[in-house]
Design an enzyme around this catalytic site. Sequence first.
Site, PDB file in Angstrom:
ATOM      1  N   LEU A  62       0.866  -1.171   0.000  1.00  0.00           N
ATOM      2  CA  LEU A  62       0.000   0.000   0.000  1.00  0.00           C
ATOM      3  C   LEU A  62       0.904   1.223   0.000  1.00  0.00           C
ATOM      4  O   LEU A  62       1.992   1.199   0.581  1.00  0.00           O
ATOM      5  CB  LEU A  62      -0.888   0.028   1.259  1.00  0.00           C
ATOM      6  CG  LEU A  62      -1.930  -1.084   1.414  1.00  0.00           C
ATOM      7  CD1 LEU A  62      -2.659  -0.914   2.750  1.00  0.00           C
ATOM      8  CD2 LEU A  62      -2.919  -1.087   0.268  1.00  0.00           C
ATOM      9  N   ASP A  63       0.457   2.297  -0.643  1.00  0.00           N
ATOM     10  CA  ASP A  63       1.213   3.541  -0.594  1.00  0.00           C
ATOM     11  C   ASP A  63       1.388   3.978   0.860  1.00  0.00           C
ATOM     12  O   ASP A  63       0.578   3.632   1.730  1.00  0.00           O
ATOM     13  CB  ASP A  63       0.489   4.646  -1.355  1.00  0.00           C
ATOM     14  CG  ASP A  63       0.416   4.387  -2.852  1.00  0.00           C
ATOM     15  OD1 ASP A  63       1.212   3.569  -3.338  1.00  0.00           O
ATOM     16  OD2 ASP A  63      -0.433   5.012  -3.510  1.00  0.00           O
ATOM     17  N   LYS A  64       2.405   4.761   1.105  1.00  0.00           N
ATOM     18  CA  LYS A  64       2.691   5.243   2.455  1.00  0.00           C
ATOM     19  C   LYS A  64       1.451   5.838   3.112  1.00  0.00           C
ATOM     20  O   LYS A  64       1.149   5.531   4.280  1.00  0.00           O
ATOM     21  CB  LYS A  64       3.806   6.298   2.394  1.00  0.00           C
ATOM     22  CG  LYS A  64       4.078   6.992   3.721  1.00  0.00           C
ATOM     23  CD  LYS A  64       5.130   8.075   3.562  1.00  0.00           C
ATOM     24  CE  LYS A  64       5.349   8.831   4.870  1.00  0.00           C
ATOM     25  NZ  LYS A  64       6.354   9.911   4.730  1.00  0.00           N
TER      26      LYS A  64
END
Length: 350
Positions: free
Chosen positions: A171-173
């Site tokens: 998942l993106d940050k």
Amino acid sequence: MKQTGAIISGHLFSPDSQEFPESPGLGAFEEALPEVEWRTAVVGTSLHGERLDHALVAENPEFSRSYLQQLVKAGLVQVNAQTVCKASHRVKAGDSILLELRPTLQSQAFVPQAIPLRIVFQDAHILVVDKDAGMVVHPAPGNWSGTLMNALLAYDPASAQVPRAGIVHRLDKDTSGLMVVARTRVAMDALVQLIAAREVTREYLALAHRPWVGNSARSVDAPIGRDPFNRLRMAVVDLEKFPGKLARTDIELLDNAAAGCLVRCLLHTGRTHQIRVHMASLGHPLVSDTVYGGACLSGMARQALHACRLAFVHPVTGVSLVFESALPQDFSTLLKNWGISYNLEPPMEK
């Protein structure tokens, strides 16, 4: 938990309480002072006129050139008792080199760190984690510590024996929500195959600018690649002109407000920033996603994207599992401000 179709809401995992459990075996990973080693060498005639980094590699072949270049840049190499910070420095036969070996940020990236995790499920084979927004999944430039991988290595020391500590998707940050992690190599290989076969269901909730217009359900089938005009982001691209990969996202409107819309997204592929790019391409950038045209709104300090549901067949036992994550506080607050009431919806059709 039922063995088929179980729904487990996100919480801090512990067999007996809601408290974060102690990480097993953490004592073995107590932080220690970095070990330092000094090496000396005299430049031979065969290396006369060579670059300093080339000479260092020749004398220390067990280390990569990149690693040795970092040591040079850090001021940890002396030539004839003088610090040299340029890898391109030309050495001469008879030069005396002193090399101070220290761990670099990269070499210290894959170390355990006692970072709290929200574990919603675990057995001998897998973990399901409810990731907070702001946590990077895997060490990378600018984020060599404080990542999910660092936390997993502390929580489960055996994960050091599994590639990438068992991380099989990301998942993106600034995206919150559910991820599955392998605890064994067998489970990891099986999960990778399930993801490649598109047999892992990943649903997201997103808050986007501007009210939704038209059909409440839409499938976006648009290739994604590096933005040819801005290398720092991704974009929908024409594959006849630019490199990219096929990408498909199913999007369903859940509710509209004057300022924007709440949508649910089902991924069929897993391209970088896929939902963010596809939503922006429709004229609905995510709230606070400034990379793709979103504007920051009060209370939402990150892109408004949450991985709310994860479903798959257990890679070892064959049991069907479904996990759901409650809305984060920033989502709930913005929905309230928009006048939207959200209740968990049934799964989308694949």
